[in-house]
Design an enzyme around this catalytic site. Structure first.
Site, mmCIF file in Angstrom:
data_model
loop_
_atom_site.group_PDB
_atom_site.id
_atom_site.type_symbol
_atom_site.label_atom_id
_atom_site.label_comp_id
_atom_site.label_asym_id
_atom_site.label_seq_id
_atom_site.Cartn_x
_atom_site.Cartn_y
_atom_site.Cartn_z
ATOM 1 N N TYR A 57 17.963 -5.916 24.066
ATOM 2 C CA TYR A 57 18.065 -5.253 25.268
ATOM 3 C C TYR A 57 17.161 -4.804 26.067
ATOM 4 O O TYR A 57 15.858 -5.232 25.996
ATOM 5 C CB TYR A 57 19.598 -4.738 25.272
ATOM 6 C CG TYR A 57 20.404 -4.639 26.605
ATOM 7 C CD1 TYR A 57 20.927 -5.756 26.930
ATOM 8 C CD2 TYR A 57 20.611 -3.682 27.389
ATOM 9 C CE1 TYR A 57 21.549 -5.896 28.335
ATOM 10 C CE2 TYR A 57 21.345 -3.573 28.556
ATOM 11 C CZ TYR A 57 21.990 -4.682 28.949
ATOM 12 O OH TYR A 57 22.652 -4.642 30.185
ATOM 13 N N ARG A 110 21.111 -7.816 41.262
ATOM 14 C CA ARG A 110 20.298 -6.831 40.925
ATOM 15 C C ARG A 110 20.148 -6.566 39.539
ATOM 16 O O ARG A 110 20.777 -5.741 38.649
ATOM 17 C CB ARG A 110 20.862 -5.310 41.575
ATOM 18 C CG ARG A 110 20.268 -4.385 41.531
ATOM 19 C CD ARG A 110 20.811 -3.120 41.576
ATOM 20 N NE ARG A 110 21.926 -2.659 40.475
ATOM 21 C CZ ARG A 110 21.373 -2.199 39.501
ATOM 22 N NH1 ARG A 110 20.353 -1.980 39.320
ATOM 23 N NH2 ARG A 110 22.133 -2.084 38.444
ATOM 24 N N LYS A 128 23.863 -7.936 26.194
ATOM 25 C CA LYS A 128 24.742 -6.832 26.168
ATOM 26 C C LYS A 128 26.023 -7.090 25.277
ATOM 27 O O LYS A 128 26.190 -6.118 24.260
ATOM 28 C CB LYS A 128 25.306 -6.588 27.494
ATOM 29 C CG LYS A 128 26.293 -5.451 27.704
ATOM 30 C CD LYS A 128 25.908 -3.990 27.429
ATOM 31 C CE LYS A 128 24.954 -3.493 28.322
ATOM 32 N NZ LYS A 128 25.440 -2.721 29.506
ATOM 33 N N GLU A 199 28.571 -6.095 35.573
ATOM 34 C CA GLU A 199 27.240 -5.780 35.021
ATOM 35 C C GLU A 199 25.897 -6.302 36.315
ATOM 36 O O GLU A 199 26.077 -7.512 36.587
ATOM 37 C CB GLU A 199 26.664 -6.288 33.767
ATOM 38 C CG GLU A 199 25.404 -5.718 33.210
ATOM 39 C CD GLU A 199 25.532 -4.667 32.339
ATOM 40 O OE1 GLU A 199 24.466 -3.933 32.411
ATOM 41 O OE2 GLU A 199 26.630 -4.197 31.778
ATOM 42 N N ASP A 200 25.227 -5.412 36.848
ATOM 43 C CA ASP A 200 24.215 -5.917 37.734
ATOM 44 C C ASP A 200 24.647 -6.370 38.899
ATOM 45 O O ASP A 200 23.994 -7.619 39.181
ATOM 46 C CB ASP A 200 23.196 -6.389 36.816
ATOM 47 C CG ASP A 200 22.233 -5.426 35.811
ATOM 48 O OD1 ASP A 200 22.895 -4.411 35.872
ATOM 49 O OD2 ASP A 200 21.450 -6.025 35.054
ATOM 50 N N ASP A 222 29.649 -1.190 34.675
ATOM 51 C CA ASP A 222 28.484 -0.744 33.894
ATOM 52 C C ASP A 222 27.719 0.306 34.639
ATOM 53 O O ASP A 222 27.213 1.543 34.353
ATOM 54 C CB ASP A 222 27.898 -1.504 32.881
ATOM 55 C CG ASP A 222 27.213 -0.480 31.838
ATOM 56 O OD1 ASP A 222 27.927 0.100 31.351
ATOM 57 O OD2 ASP A 222 26.218 -1.239 31.401
ATOM 58 N N ASP A 223 27.087 -0.019 35.492
ATOM 59 C CA ASP A 223 26.118 0.600 36.390
ATOM 60 C C ASP A 223 26.613 1.616 37.006
ATOM 61 O O ASP A 223 25.836 2.592 37.169
ATOM 62 C CB ASP A 223 25.209 -0.598 37.227
ATOM 63 C CG ASP A 223 24.824 -1.681 36.707
ATOM 64 O OD1 ASP A 223 23.942 -1.675 35.774
ATOM 65 O OD2 ASP A 223 25.518 -2.731 36.807
#
Length: 407
Positions: A57, A110, A128, A199-200, A222-223
């Site tokens: 990661y 992103r 992840k 995620e992202d 998550d972010d």
């Protein structure tokens, strides 16, 4: 032929890993191992989690995503795009595992601090979920990485021969959300109790998506929430190091560099924690100075809905990081800007003038995007900084004392 034990296989793998001379080569070797012997991969990762978490990661996964197309071996997980509209329920139904408990999905818009990597961002859900298995104890057949491919606005990927995703500009507006609605419905119809992690996703969509589904399905971003929860925990830990209890959280003056989904997510989580400590939401938001490229957020400007509570209308509006530091004298400095090296020496030294133990959290990933290093924070504050970062940093010996950074 004689029987080879798991211990012997693990030793062989560790010996092979030790020969690989860079983090990215170790990452590639482990990815091949994951594709050929999932059990051995997870055993090795579990036995060496401290050394190998940064390989599978952050920070190495950033480089792995940049090279995802070039180093592609075989597919893992599922890919959905607009050609699949109408067929998503059937696709999910065809996934061989009957008991998926965790899904990580990204649209690649992103990736860490690297921006729009499109389908190459699939390295993130894969990495992840390897951590979910090794550190969270989820069985490998119960996790599912997913790429929600809506195109890319990255000009290099749009013309790249090795790019694996659809080469058209990103879908947006109603078309994007209709496609996402079908995907979410398909997932939860097949796996009603699955835990879905976003995620992202880029800042313009991350919070909208979360609000759209959070009350109906077991999901989180998550972010926004993960980073926020960890930052709250980190700040409470930092206060404890200062000899203060959690009640002191509401008295902190917090400067946040970066007003995207992660920056606002962390500020919102910290503000929520201050509210639990007795402040109103309005009072809590007044403890924050959130800066983007134009300086401290101005409530008179057109802000995103999630940024609005942190817009200010006083004389700090538009101040640069350094001017804000001199004026506000914050006790906490958090970086979620994705701008490597943003926290320059004068800024940190200025913070050290008014804060006895400045709390400095450069949280941008990967390491190359961190706002400052452990070494810099210690050197520029004479060893007084309480430091934690988003990516791993080495321990640093300052004036005879070794400082081990938190991550």
């Amino acid at each position: 032929s004689r029987k080879v034990t798991m211990e012997q296989q693990v030793k062989r793998t560790e010996a092979q890993l030790a020969k690989e001379d860079s983090m990215i080569r170790k990452n590639r070797y482990l990815r091949d191992l994951l594709d050929t012997n999932e059990t051995l991969f997870h055993r090795v990762l579990l036995d060496n989690i401290k050394e190998l978490a940064p390989v599978v990661y952050t920070p190495t996964v950033g480089q792995a995503c940049l090279e995802f197309g070039e180093s592609f071996r075989r597919p893992r997980g599922m890919y959905f795009n607009h050609h699949d509209v109408g067929d998503m329920a059937a696709m999910i139904h065809n996934w061989p595992s009957k008991d998926v408990t965790v899904i990580v999905v990204t649209d690649g818009s992103r990736i860490l601090g690297l921006g729009d990597l499109g389908a190459n961002g699939m390295g993130i859900p894969i990495g992840k979920l390897a951590l979910y298995c090794a550190a969270g104890g989820i069985a490998p057949h119960r996790v599912l990485p997913i790429m929600f491919d809506v195109g890319t606005n990255n000009p290099e990927l749009l013309k790249s021969e090795s790019y694996l995703g659809l080469q058209h500009p990103r879908l947006d507006g109603p078309e994007y959300y209709e496609m996402l609605d079908e995907f979410i419905q398909a997932v939860f119809n097949r796996f009603p109790n699955v835990f879905l992690q976003f995620e992202d996703f880029s800042s313009d969509k991350a919070l909208n998506i979360l609000e759209r589904y959070r009350d109906k399905h077991l999901c989180f971003n998550d972010d926004v929430q993960g980073t926020g929860a960890v930052a709250v925990a980190g700040l409470l830990g930092a206060l404890r190091l200062q000899g203060k209890g959690p009640g002191e959280l509401k008295n902190q003056r917090v400067m946040v560099a970066g007003a995207g989904s992660a920056g606002i997510g962390v500020a919102t989580a910290l503000a929520d924690a201050m509210v639990m400590g007795g402040l109103s939401m309005e009072e809590a938001c007044q403890q924050f100075w959130v800066c983007d490229i134009n300086g401290v957020l101005d409530s008179a400007n057109e802000l995103e809905p999630q940024q609005l509570p942190f817009g200010r209308s006083d004389d700090t509006v538009g101040l640069s990081l350094e001017d804000c530091m001199k004026t506000v004298k914050p006790t906490v400095l958090i970086g979620l800007s994705t701008v490597g090296g943003l926290f320059k020496e004068p800024l940190i030294r200025e913070m050290g003038k008014h804060a006895e133990q400045p709390i400095i959290f450069p949280l941008s990933n990967p390491t190359s995007r961190a706002e400052c290093s452990n070494e810099q924070a210690l050197e520029w504050t004479n060893g007084r900084a309480i430091f934690a970062s988003g990516s791993p940093f080495e321990s640093y010996n300052f004036q005879g004392k070794t400082y081990v950074p938190s991550q």
